[in-house]
Design an enzyme around this catalytic site. Structure first.
Site, short mmCIF file in Angstrom:
data_model
loop_
_atom_site.label_atom_id
_atom_site.label_comp_id
_atom_site.label_asym_id
_atom_site.label_seq_id
_atom_site.Cartn_x
_atom_site.Cartn_y
_atom_site.Cartn_z
N GLU A 237 -4.38 5.75 2.14
CA GLU A 237 -3.65 4.50 1.66
C GLU A 237 -2.96 4.73 0.40
O GLU A 237 -1.71 4.11 0.46
CB GLU A 237 -4.84 3.45 1.38
CG GLU A 237 -4.14 2.16 1.00
CD GLU A 237 -5.12 0.98 1.15
OE1 GLU A 237 -5.76 0.56 2.36
OE2 GLU A 237 -5.51 0.62 -0.09
N LYS B 75 -10.59 -8.86 -4.84
CA LYS B 75 -9.60 -8.81 -5.93
C LYS B 75 -8.90 -10.28 -5.90
O LYS B 75 -8.93 -10.65 -6.92
CB LYS B 75 -8.92 -7.54 -5.82
CG LYS B 75 -7.97 -7.30 -7.00
CD LYS B 75 -7.33 -5.95 -7.08
CE LYS B 75 -6.10 -5.84 -7.68
NZ LYS B 75 -5.44 -4.65 -7.89
N GLY C 85 -7.56 -1.45 -5.64
CA GLY C 85 -8.89 -1.74 -4.69
C GLY C 85 -9.30 -0.51 -4.37
O GLY C 85 -10.82 -0.29 -4.65
#
Ligand code: G6Q
Length: 544
Positions: free
Chosen positions: A357, A210, A271
């Site tokens: 995450e 990214k 992501g």
């Protein structure tokens, strides 16, 4: 953010759940099933081709009612609407969170800062499809005129785990005369092993990043370029053997990749939520654009289910709430994901990033320290392998570990009795975990008294069983979206930002200080703690 949001532990439903928990703890799954002979049918939802059996949980109808009240008091409906309408719900990065736009059908309108993003999404998908078809058909040629036979995705974290998982999951549908590999680790072994038997003339690298600045990915990308140019000699070969997936056009051009061969995405795609964006280019080359679109269709169907179904029949909401029940009331520290499907062997690893995450956070969206537990540790392995290792602890250990069993009714590889045996195992495991084996039952088997405690199973160990017809691209899309939205539901209840990752950003920055100290003799003395200084000296010393 609704102004009237009350702190989690002060919400009425939370307090009621807390007292309700005391009653439930005294109950047992044996008793709950005996008291209600239709429990197994009643506590299940069939939606979007997924049969979701949650009857083997330590809950009653009252628990579900209270959990749904907690969802209401946590304004989950408003939060869902905010995400789908492009509000900047990633508050710490001031970004919209719109992975749902990546799978919105043509003609839908989802606006970010007043602009409909759906046409751009489809323009990228069309460009990917065109490229994927050229590579698959052999009309895209390498520098020496040979067709591409090997595709290597270089990326890490969200730019790797989704592509690897999806490739493995959908391998049955993949082009078998091509080789697909994934390089992520900065450990040179990853690159060396992935390329040692391949010819650069026939190899295409997809550099997926990214930011296009990530240390691991850029290091591997430069090594890949050297590996390619060592054989092909000419810089102009790079354009034929490298494409990029990124949001950073400037860095892509600087690397030497023709930006005509760059596939873009947007800052509103996190992501770990990007496997269905251009980050999925390797997946699309492997399975073809049609299968890829049907995977997107599966995602979208689950999105719509999440957005519109009443909470008592809403799969991601129920899944998320059950997670809250164990995490926050039973004090469970982990959750196991156990797919009885070899093709899903990387699914637990993928889910680890998605869940941990997203929800491994210690402050609320407003920055206040939480006084309750947030995301649990996710882990797992495909069945039946896990049964011969860590299931022991799930059955007889001292920790409560809620499990998700995932199974498919029809196998993709019909081989003799294999599938019946596989499925018999998954059903037997959830049954044994729930109901255990009493000392009386163990004794009746003729077990000597001294051995009875060792062979007794308490039971009462909760699990969900997820049954799906077969592992198609569409089913995979639905399954991933189910977990994505369950994570969202939990994050919304915990009132945390599930879409930032400052812990990961720290990791990206930390090594930068030490790298030069390892690469050249530090002129000034080392300025770390005495442990780190000694470790650095040992490493430098080993090279002398
Ligand atoms: C995911 C995280 C993280 C990220 C990697 C790779 O949500 O942000 O895992 O995907 O650090 O980042 P790049 O794609 O920018 O290389």
């Amino acid at each position: 953010m609704p102004n009237e949001m009350i702190e989690l532990t002060k919400r009425q439903a939370w307090k009621d759940l807390d007292s309700h928990f005391r009653n439930i703890r005294a109950s047992s799954l044996r008793r709950l099933f005996a008291d209600d002979p239709s429990r197994g049918e009643r506590m299940a939802v069939q939606a979007e081709g997924i049969y979701f059996d949650y009857s083997k949980h330590l809950i009653t109808g009252e628990t579900i009612k209270l959990l749904i009240r907690l969802a209401d008091e946590s304004h989950i409906r408003d939060r869902i609407d905010a995400m789908f309408s492009g509000e900047k719900i990633n508050v710490t990065e001031k970004r919209a969170v719109l992975h749902v736009a990546l799978r919105a059908p043509k003609g839908k309108s989802i606006r970010v800062d007043g602009k409909n993003v759906v046409p751009e999404v489809h323009a990228v998908l069309d460009k990917m499809a065109d490229f994927a078809n050229r590579v698959r058909s052999g009309s895209w040629k390498g520098y020496t005129g040979k067709p591409i036979r090997n595709v290597i995705n270089i990326g890490i974290g969200g730019s790797d785990l989704g592509p690897v998982m999806a490739y493995e999951a959908l391998r049955h549908y993949s082009k078998r005369d091509m080789t697909f590999r994934f390089v992520s680790n900065v450990d040179g072994t990853d690159f060396a092993e992935a390329t040692q038997d391949l010819s650069p003339e026939e190899t295409l690298f997809i550099i997926s990043s990214k930011t296009f600045t990530t240390l691991e990915t850029m290091t591997n990308a430069h090594t890949a370029r050297e590996w390619t140019l060592r054989s092909l000699k000419q810089d102009s070969a790079v354009a034929k053997h490298f494409v990029a997936v990124s949001t950073n056009e400037k860095e892509v051009a600087k690397f030497g990749i023709d930006t005509a061969n760059m596939f873009g995405f947007w800052d509103w795609v996190g992501g770990r939520y990007s496997m269905d964006s251009a980050i999925g280019l390797s997946t699309m080359i492997a399975i073809g654009p049609e299968h890829f679109r049907s995977m997107l269709d599966g995602f979208h169907k689950m999105d719509e289910h999440f957005r519109t179904a009443p909470f008592e029949r809403n799969l991601p909401v129920i899944m998320g709430l059950l997670g809250i029940w164990y995490n926050n009331f039973f004090g469970a520290q982990t959750a196991a994901v156990l797919p009885y499907e070899q093709y899903l062997k990387r699914f637990p690893a993928y889910l680890q990033q998605l869940t941990m995450e997203s929800n491994g956070k210690h402050v609320t969206r407003e920055g206040k320290a939480v006084d309750y537990q947030t995301g649990p540790i996710y882990w797992g392995e495909p069945g039946t392998n896990g049964q011969h290792s860590f299931y022991q602890l799930i059955h007889q250990g001292t920790k409560l570990i809620p499990c998700d069993f995932i199974a498919f009714l029809k196998p993709l590889n019909q081989l003799g009795r294999h599938h019946d045996l596989l499925i018999a195992n998954v059903f037997a495991q959830s049954e044994a975990l729930a109901f255990g084996k009493t000392p009386e039952e163990v004794k009746a088997e003729g077990t000597p008294d001294w051995l009875i405690p060792h062979r007794t199973f308490e039971g009462n160990r909760p699990s969900t069983t997820i049954l799906i017809e077969s592992l198609t691209p569409e089913a995979l899309g639905k399954l991933v979206a189910l977990y994505e939205h369950s994570v969202f539901t939990q994050g919304a209840i915990w009132d945390i930002d599930s879409f930032d990752q400052w812990g990961v950003e720290l990791g990206k920055a930390l090594a930068v200080r030490i790298i030069p100290e390892l690469e050249k003799e530090p002129s000034a003395g080392l300025q770390h703690d005495s442990s780190t200084n000694t470790l650095i000296r040992k490493y430098i010393g080993s090279r002398k």
